[in-house]
Design a protein around this motif. Structure first.
Motif, PDB file in Angstrom:
ATOM      1  N   TRP A 121      18.471 -38.074 -44.934  1.00  0.00           N
ATOM      2  CA  TRP A 121      19.532 -38.954 -44.440  1.00  0.00           C
ATOM      3  C   TRP A 121      20.837 -38.180 -44.263  1.00  0.00           C
ATOM      4  CZ3 TRP A 121      23.653 -39.073 -47.765  1.00  0.00           C
ATOM      5  CH2 TRP A 121      23.407 -38.673 -49.088  1.00  0.00           C
ATOM      6  N   ALA A 122      21.102 -37.239 -45.181  1.00  0.00           N
ATOM      7  CA  ALA A 122      22.320 -36.425 -45.070  1.00  0.00           C
ATOM      8  C   ALA A 122      22.232 -35.473 -43.880  1.00  0.00           C
ATOM      9  CB  ALA A 122      22.548 -35.647 -46.353  1.00  0.00           C
ATOM     10  N   ILE A 123      21.023 -34.972 -43.625  1.00  0.00           N
ATOM     11  CA  ILE A 123      20.840 -34.075 -42.490  1.00  0.00           C
ATOM     12  C   ILE A 123      21.080 -34.822 -41.182  1.00  0.00           C
ATOM     13  CG2 ILE A 123      19.146 -32.673 -41.252  1.00  0.00           C
ATOM     14  CD1 ILE A 123      17.878 -32.023 -43.964  1.00  0.00           C
ATOM     15  N   LEU A 124      20.513 -36.031 -41.076  1.00  0.00           N
ATOM     16  CA  LEU A 124      20.727 -36.831 -39.869  1.00  0.00           C
ATOM     17  C   LEU A 124      22.203 -37.170 -39.689  1.00  0.00           C
ATOM     18  CD1 LEU A 124      17.683 -39.296 -39.970  1.00  0.00           C
ATOM     19  CD2 LEU A 124      17.990 -37.279 -38.529  1.00  0.00           C
ATOM     20  N   LEU A 125      22.855 -37.506 -40.815  1.00  0.00           N
ATOM     21  CA  LEU A 125      24.281 -37.824 -40.749  1.00  0.00           C
ATOM     22  C   LEU A 125      25.094 -36.605 -40.313  1.00  0.00           C
ATOM     23  CD1 LEU A 125      26.383 -40.038 -41.268  1.00  0.00           C
ATOM     24  CD2 LEU A 125      26.567 -39.209 -43.626  1.00  0.00           C
ATOM     25  N   LEU A 126      24.727 -35.424 -40.825  1.00  0.00           N
ATOM     26  CA  LEU A 126      25.424 -34.198 -40.451  1.00  0.00           C
ATOM     27  C   LEU A 126      25.229 -33.887 -38.965  1.00  0.00           C
ATOM     28  CD1 LEU A 126      27.027 -31.670 -41.239  1.00  0.00           C
ATOM     29  CD2 LEU A 126      24.832 -30.583 -41.833  1.00  0.00           C
ATOM     30  N   ILE A 127      23.990 -34.066 -38.475  1.00  0.00           N
ATOM     31  CA  ILE A 127      23.722 -33.819 -37.058  1.00  0.00           C
ATOM     32  C   ILE A 127      24.552 -34.759 -36.190  1.00  0.00           C
ATOM     33  CG2 ILE A 127      21.954 -33.965 -35.269  1.00  0.00           C
ATOM     34  CD1 ILE A 127      19.925 -33.009 -37.352  1.00  0.00           C
TER      35      ILE A 127
ATOM     36  N   ALA B 136      31.686 -34.631 -33.216  1.00  0.00           N
ATOM     37  CA  ALA B 136      32.827 -33.707 -33.214  1.00  0.00           C
ATOM     38  C   ALA B 136      32.808 -32.811 -31.977  1.00  0.00           C
ATOM     39  CB  ALA B 136      32.813 -32.859 -34.482  1.00  0.00           C
ATOM     40  N   PHE B 137      31.616 -32.350 -31.593  1.00  0.00           N
ATOM     41  CA  PHE B 137      31.500 -31.503 -30.405  1.00  0.00           C
ATOM     42  C   PHE B 137      31.874 -32.284 -29.152  1.00  0.00           C
ATOM     43  CE2 PHE B 137      29.001 -29.810 -26.855  1.00  0.00           C
ATOM     44  CZ  PHE B 137      29.479 -28.505 -26.817  1.00  0.00           C
ATOM     45  N   ALA B 138      31.377 -33.532 -29.046  1.00  0.00           N
ATOM     46  CA  ALA B 138      31.692 -34.357 -27.883  1.00  0.00           C
ATOM     47  C   ALA B 138      33.188 -34.636 -27.798  1.00  0.00           C
ATOM     48  CB  ALA B 138      30.899 -35.665 -27.932  1.00  0.00           C
ATOM     49  N   ARG B 139      33.799 -34.895 -28.953  1.00  0.00           N
ATOM     50  CA  ARG B 139      35.241 -35.151 -28.962  1.00  0.00           C
ATOM     51  C   ARG B 139      36.014 -33.900 -28.562  1.00  0.00           C
ATOM     52  NH1 ARG B 139      38.687 -37.980 -33.899  1.00  0.00           N
ATOM     53  NH2 ARG B 139      40.695 -38.018 -32.795  1.00  0.00           N
ATOM     54  N   TRP B 140      35.594 -32.737 -29.044  1.00  0.00           N
ATOM     55  CA  TRP B 140      36.242 -31.486 -28.668  1.00  0.00           C
ATOM     56  C   TRP B 140      36.099 -31.218 -27.177  1.00  0.00           C
ATOM     57  CZ3 TRP B 140      33.692 -26.806 -27.161  1.00  0.00           C
ATOM     58  CH2 TRP B 140      34.558 -25.719 -27.009  1.00  0.00           C
ATOM     59  N   ARG B 141      34.912 -31.528 -26.623  1.00  0.00           N
ATOM     60  CA  ARG B 141      34.676 -31.287 -25.206  1.00  0.00           C
ATOM     61  C   ARG B 141      35.520 -32.194 -24.315  1.00  0.00           C
ATOM     62  NH1 ARG B 141      33.321 -28.121 -21.924  1.00  0.00           N
ATOM     63  NH2 ARG B 141      31.565 -29.063 -20.853  1.00  0.00           N
ATOM     64  N   ARG B 142      35.965 -33.321 -24.871  1.00  0.00           N
ATOM     65  CA  ARG B 142      36.810 -34.215 -24.082  1.00  0.00           C
ATOM     66  C   ARG B 142      38.257 -33.743 -24.012  1.00  0.00           C
ATOM     67  NH1 ARG B 142      33.515 -38.421 -26.378  1.00  0.00           N
ATOM     68  NH2 ARG B 142      34.968 -38.636 -28.132  1.00  0.00           N
ATOM     69  N   THR B 143      38.627 -32.802 -24.865  1.00  0.00           N
ATOM     70  CA  THR B 143      39.973 -32.248 -24.813  1.00  0.00           C
ATOM     71  C   THR B 143      40.069 -31.223 -23.691  1.00  0.00           C
ATOM     72  OG1 THR B 143      39.473 -30.463 -26.381  1.00  0.00           O
ATOM     73  CG2 THR B 143      40.206 -32.584 -27.303  1.00  0.00           C
TER      74      THR B 143
END
Length: 415
Positions: free
Chosen positions: A235-241, A247-254
């Motif tokens: 569950w922690a692995i899925l949450l981390l993914i 975070a990557f998608a949000r960074w790509r929107r900048t």
């Protein structure tokens, strides 16, 4: 005041039935339009009969789940564009052609859109202005080409060019999707197999190693740790993914993320080459289509710039547009960027000198269509063995990590 039993379509494409009173059918139509309902059928009736019919219809009304998935696809728009051009070429007036298309369309949502466009055209609006109210169905490129066709008096010709352009874009998209399907399936299958081994099989086998007095190999220890981690903290692995993806998608929107990501994509060995060729093909074909339809060069470049899907290349087009505004030709401006191959800038320069820029851009688009197909095949040919190697290495690591201590147990028992 007479009563009318009517059926219509709401703005969301839902069938609507009801009874209303009005001075006449035109007044009823105007009243329903204000409520966002587009009339499709009407019959004069008595108020009592209409109320009973309305109540019966309400009791029997069922939810049509298919409408929840009803959407207007680019293929529908391309087909509609081709048919509209054919009807206009045959001498059918624009209002009649729109009415015929509305009756033929099966999608209720698209039918609603075309009904509204037909109503606005009948009221005196231009076709381009009527379509501009639906940017998700008719993008800026489409609307501007229609506007240019109306201004030049060659709307049917523009419609045929636009239909061909849309079909070409769909063809490229389908080729890419088809080429990527097999590698993606292999990647998902490989990840599923390795996860299944780690969670379901490895813990049962590695349990026998716990009582071994001998030192386990490093790969077996790593396998046991990975298996325990995945089994206990999935569950922690899925949450981390999920978090990393968010975070990557949000960074790509900048702005910085878009520039860094798009620049990195263009530098990749095979993928960058494919992305560049697709962008050049789209740039050439779109610009050729717009110029042939009568759109001015500077305005055409503004439209094309939004279709490339890469901010680095978009910036090149923006700078080229500024240079052209100052009196420079397009070829030198593109050549200075270093993002367009010499072949492309040379062919564009020849087209500018000869006064046949539209035809030369069409030749560039066809050339890079073929290059795109070659790059797609190359990428597919590279990804398929990589996915197979990835699966083989993963499964081989698991098998080797299990068999190595088993062989050690066998040797200890034999001695």
């Amino acid at each position: 005041m007479p009563a009318y039993a009517y059926t219509g379509l709401s703005a969301k494409g839902k069938n609507v039935k009801g009874v209303a009173t009005a001075d006449n059918v035109a007044a009823l139509k105007a009243s329903l339009r204000r409520d966002g309902i587009y009339l499709t059928a009407v019959n004069e009736t008595t108020a009592a009969a209409g109320a009973a019919a309305s109540a019966s219809g309400g009791a029997d009304r069922e939810i049509d789940l298919a409408k929840l998935f009803d959407r207007v696809t680019p293929k529908m728009v391309a087909s509609m564009t081709q048919l509209l051009g054919t009807l206009l070429q045959a001498g059918v007036t624009l209002p009649e052609a729109l009415a015929a298309l509305t009756d033929q369309v099966e999608s209720q949502r698209f039918k609603t859109v075309l009904t509204d466009i037909s109503e606005k055209v009948n009221q005196g609006s231009s076709l381009a202005d009527s379509m501009a109210a639906y940017p998700k169905v008719f993008p800026q490129l489409y609307v501007n080409m229609i506007r240019a066709g109306e201004a030049s008096g060659a709307l049917e010709t523009v419609l045929f060019r636009l239909s061909e352009f849309l079909e070409k874009q769909l063809e490229i998209k389908n080729k890419i999707n088809s080429a990527m399907l097999y590698p993606v399936v292999l990647a998902i299958l490989g990840a599923a197999i390795i996860t299944l081994l780690m969670v379901g099989i490895v813990p049962k086998i590695t349990g026998m190693f716990e009582d071994m007095s001998a030192e386990l190999p490093w790969n077996t220890k790593l396998l046991i740790w990975m298996s325990d981690t995945i089994s206990g903290y999935w569950w922690a692995i899925l949450l981390l993914i999920w978090f990393l993806g968010w975070a990557f998608a949000r960074w790509r929107r900048t702005e910085a993320g878009r520039w860094a990501g798009d620049a990195m994509v263009l530098r990749l060995p095979v993928v960058g080459e494919l992305v560049r060729k697709i962008a050049i093909s789209r740039f050439s074909l779109t610009l050729s289509t717009l110029l042939s339809s009568g759109v001015q060069l500077l305005h055409a470049l503004d439209i094309v710039r939004t279709l490339l899907g890469n901010v680095v290349l978009e910036d090149v087009i923006a700078k080229a547009r500024d240079s052209i505004r100052e009196g420079e030709n397009i070829a030198p401006a593109l050549k200075r960027s270093g993002q367009f191959p010499p072949l492309v800038t040379h062919m564009i320069a020849v087209g500018e000198r000869s006064g046949q820029l539209e035809q030369m851009l069409g030749d560039v688009a066809r050339t890079y269509d073929r290059e795109t197909n070659t790059s797609i095949q190359r990428l597919t040919g590279l990804l398929e063995p990589l996915m197979i190697v990835f699966m083989g290495v993963g499964v081989g690591f698991v098998v080797a990590s299990i068999m190595q201590p088993i062989m050690m147990l066998t040797e200890m028992a034999g001695s």
